[in-house]
Design a protein around this motif. Structure first.
Motif, PDB file in Angstrom:
ATOM      1  N   PHE A 174      58.954  22.642   2.968  1.00 13.22           N
ATOM      2  CA  PHE A 174      60.207  22.282   3.662  1.00 13.22           C
ATOM      3  C   PHE A 174      59.874  22.112   5.092  1.00 13.22           C
ATOM      4  O   PHE A 174      60.582  21.357   5.563  1.00 13.22           O
ATOM      5  N   GLY A 175      58.669  22.662   5.706  1.00 12.67           N
ATOM      6  CA  GLY A 175      58.142  22.670   6.993  1.00 12.67           C
ATOM      7  C   GLY A 175      57.016  23.226   7.181  1.00 12.67           C
ATOM      8  O   GLY A 175      56.487  24.114   6.250  1.00 12.67           O
ATOM      9  N   ILE A 185      50.892  27.341   8.396  1.00 15.12           N
ATOM     10  CA  ILE A 185      51.989  27.969   7.675  1.00 15.12           C
ATOM     11  C   ILE A 185      53.081  26.952   6.850  1.00 15.12           C
ATOM     12  O   ILE A 185      53.363  26.169   7.589  1.00 15.12           O
ATOM     13  N   ALA A 186      53.079  27.037   5.725  1.00  8.32           N
ATOM     14  CA  ALA A 186      54.020  26.235   5.065  1.00  8.32           C
ATOM     15  C   ALA A 186      55.147  26.945   4.675  1.00  8.32           C
ATOM     16  O   ALA A 186      55.007  28.036   3.803  1.00  8.32           O
ATOM     17  N   ASP A 190      58.957  29.292  -2.671  1.00  7.67           N
ATOM     18  CA  ASP A 190      58.568  30.861  -2.987  1.00  7.67           C
ATOM     19  C   ASP A 190      58.075  31.580  -1.743  1.00  7.67           C
ATOM     20  O   ASP A 190      57.477  32.774  -1.724  1.00  7.67           O
ATOM     21  N   GLY A 191      58.346  31.144  -0.398  1.00  8.06           N
ATOM     22  CA  GLY A 191      58.021  32.072   0.486  1.00  8.06           C
ATOM     23  C   GLY A 191      57.061  31.158   1.225  1.00  8.06           C
ATOM     24  O   GLY A 191      56.596  30.113   1.199  1.00  8.06           O
ATOM     25  N   LEU A 192      56.641  32.054   2.692  1.00 12.14           N
ATOM     26  CA  LEU A 192      55.730  31.337   3.235  1.00 12.14           C
ATOM     27  C   LEU A 192      54.188  31.456   2.781  1.00 12.14           C
ATOM     28  O   LEU A 192      54.020  32.361   2.130  1.00 12.14           O
ATOM     29  N   GLN A 193      53.551  30.358   3.044  1.00 14.31           N
ATOM     30  CA  GLN A 193      52.215  30.169   2.737  1.00 14.31           C
ATOM     31  C   GLN A 193      51.128  29.952   3.713  1.00 14.31           C
ATOM     32  O   GLN A 193      51.606  29.162   4.599  1.00 14.31           O
ATOM     33  N   ALA A 208      55.823  38.588   4.995  1.00 18.36           N
ATOM     34  CA  ALA A 208      56.711  37.667   5.877  1.00 18.36           C
ATOM     35  C   ALA A 208      58.099  37.444   5.375  1.00 18.36           C
ATOM     36  O   ALA A 208      58.303  37.383   4.007  1.00 18.36           O
ATOM     37  N   PRO A 209      58.821  37.226   6.100  1.00 18.70           N
ATOM     38  CA  PRO A 209      60.400  36.713   5.712  1.00 18.70           C
ATOM     39  C   PRO A 209      60.576  35.510   4.883  1.00 18.70           C
ATOM     40  O   PRO A 209      59.531  34.814   5.205  1.00 18.70           O
ATOM     41  N   LYS A 210      61.328  35.274   4.047  1.00 15.77           N
ATOM     42  CA  LYS A 210      61.598  34.057   3.314  1.00 15.77           C
ATOM     43  C   LYS A 210      62.279  32.852   4.416  1.00 15.77           C
ATOM     44  O   LYS A 210      63.339  33.231   4.343  1.00 15.77           O
ATOM     45  N   LEU A 211      61.661  32.176   4.821  1.00 16.82           N
ATOM     46  CA  LEU A 211      62.124  31.174   5.923  1.00 16.82           C
ATOM     47  C   LEU A 211      62.496  29.879   5.181  1.00 16.82           C
ATOM     48  O   LEU A 211      61.903  29.303   4.265  1.00 16.82           O
ATOM     49  N   TYR A 212      63.479  28.934   5.822  1.00 19.55           N
ATOM     50  CA  TYR A 212      63.621  27.772   5.259  1.00 19.55           C
ATOM     51  C   TYR A 212      63.377  26.773   6.411  1.00 19.55           C
ATOM     52  O   TYR A 212      63.622  25.485   6.257  1.00 19.55           O
ATOM     53  N   VAL A 213      63.477  26.873   7.754  1.00 15.64           N
ATOM     54  CA  VAL A 213      62.848  26.433   8.692  1.00 15.64           C
ATOM     55  C   VAL A 213      61.953  26.973   9.592  1.00 15.64           C
ATOM     56  O   VAL A 213      61.861  28.181   9.588  1.00 15.64           O
TER      57      VAL A 213
END
Length: 277
Positions: A174-175, A185-186, A190-193, A208-213
């Motif tokens: 998503f970002g 960082i992607a 499924d969370g940050l990679q 890490a927290p599960k982000l969407y932006v």
């Protein structure tokens, strides 16, 4: 509204921004009435001169002052800036042409376009009329990373977007953001990679927290994002993530300045977040 005992933030809503298909948010803590201007924002960057912000919107690039007040559209182009990033003095964007977008920037999809005058004028540089990048970011060394909507391949460019090569990794993101060490960082379902090898491979960031932006500061020393829990999360120089506030409803875009101030667009509008220091 989500709060955390160890961190607070003050958010001042400045102009209303609507999210298509999203329910109306509760009024922000200020209780102020908001303007009715509708503007959908896909990305925010700090201006190349560092004297404000630029918002990539559905109707072109708009300026915002350092304190978050929304200004006029920059230049005459009205393209839908689905992706936007800053690399040195250049702006790199992608998306779709608007009704009055210059024909030379591409039909259907813009591919990669570049501006060297702060978004006033734009030139096509790659994939003109072919690809649409929703995820774009720049590394400290100027390398660009992006993912087009027609493939899960992560691509990179070392010549300001003219030529692109697959990095080796395939993932749905998503970002994207790059930290000061060059780590990519992607944001994925499924969370940050994290990739530490230039995008050849990625591994999960389990703490890490599960982000969407997500976004990085111009000096890449800070990261900021919005979690699925509604909290605004920030990390400094590879340290632990901390909650510094919360959004109203859903966030459209976010960015962070070198001093830690955050500009976020959510259901209540454009808000400037000043974490306690």
């Amino acid at each position: 509204m989500i709060t955390r005992p160890h961190a607070t933030a003050t958010a001042v809503a400045l102009i209303a921004v609507a999210l298509t298909g999203c329910a109306a948010a509760d009024p922000p803590p200020t209780g102020d009435e908001h303007a009715t201007d509708m503007l959908h924002v896909h990305a925010i960057v700090t201006t190349p001169g560092g004297d404000g912000y630029l918002l990539g919107t559905h109707e072109g690039i708009y300026a915002a002052t350092p304190d978050g007040q929304l200004g006029d559209r920059v230049g005459d182009e009205d393209f839908d800036a689905m992706g936007l990033t800053a690399s040195g003095e250049d702006l790199i964007a992608s998306g779709h042409p608007g009704r009055d977008t210059s024909e030379g920037l591409g039909a259907g999809n813009l591919g990669i376009i570049r501006s060297d005058d702060g978004g006033i004028t734009w030139d096509p540089v790659a994939f003109t009329g072919e690809k649409d990048f929703h995820a774009l970011t720049a590394a400290p060394d100027g390398t660009l990373y992006g993912q087009a909507t027609d493939s899960g391949e992560l691509l990179s460019s070392t010549d300001s977007g003219v030529t692109w090569q697959p990095t080796g990794a395939t993932l749905f993101t998503f970002g994207l953001a790059v930290d000061a060490t060059g780590g990519i960082i992607a944001v994925t379902p499924d969370g940050l990679q994290l990739s530490t090898d230039g995008g050849a491979s990625f591994a999960a960031l389990s703490d890490a927290p599960k982000l969407y932006v997500i976004a990085a500061s111009p000096d890449h020393q800070r990261l900021v994002g919005v979690g699925t829990d509604g909290a605004i999360w920030s990390s400094t120089a590879g340290g632990a993530w901390q909650s510094i506030g919360a959004v109203h409803g859903a966030a459209q875009a976010i960015t962070i300045a070198d001093d830690g101030e955050v500009l976020v667009v959510d259901d209540s509008g454009v808000s400037l977040v000043r974490p306690d220091r």
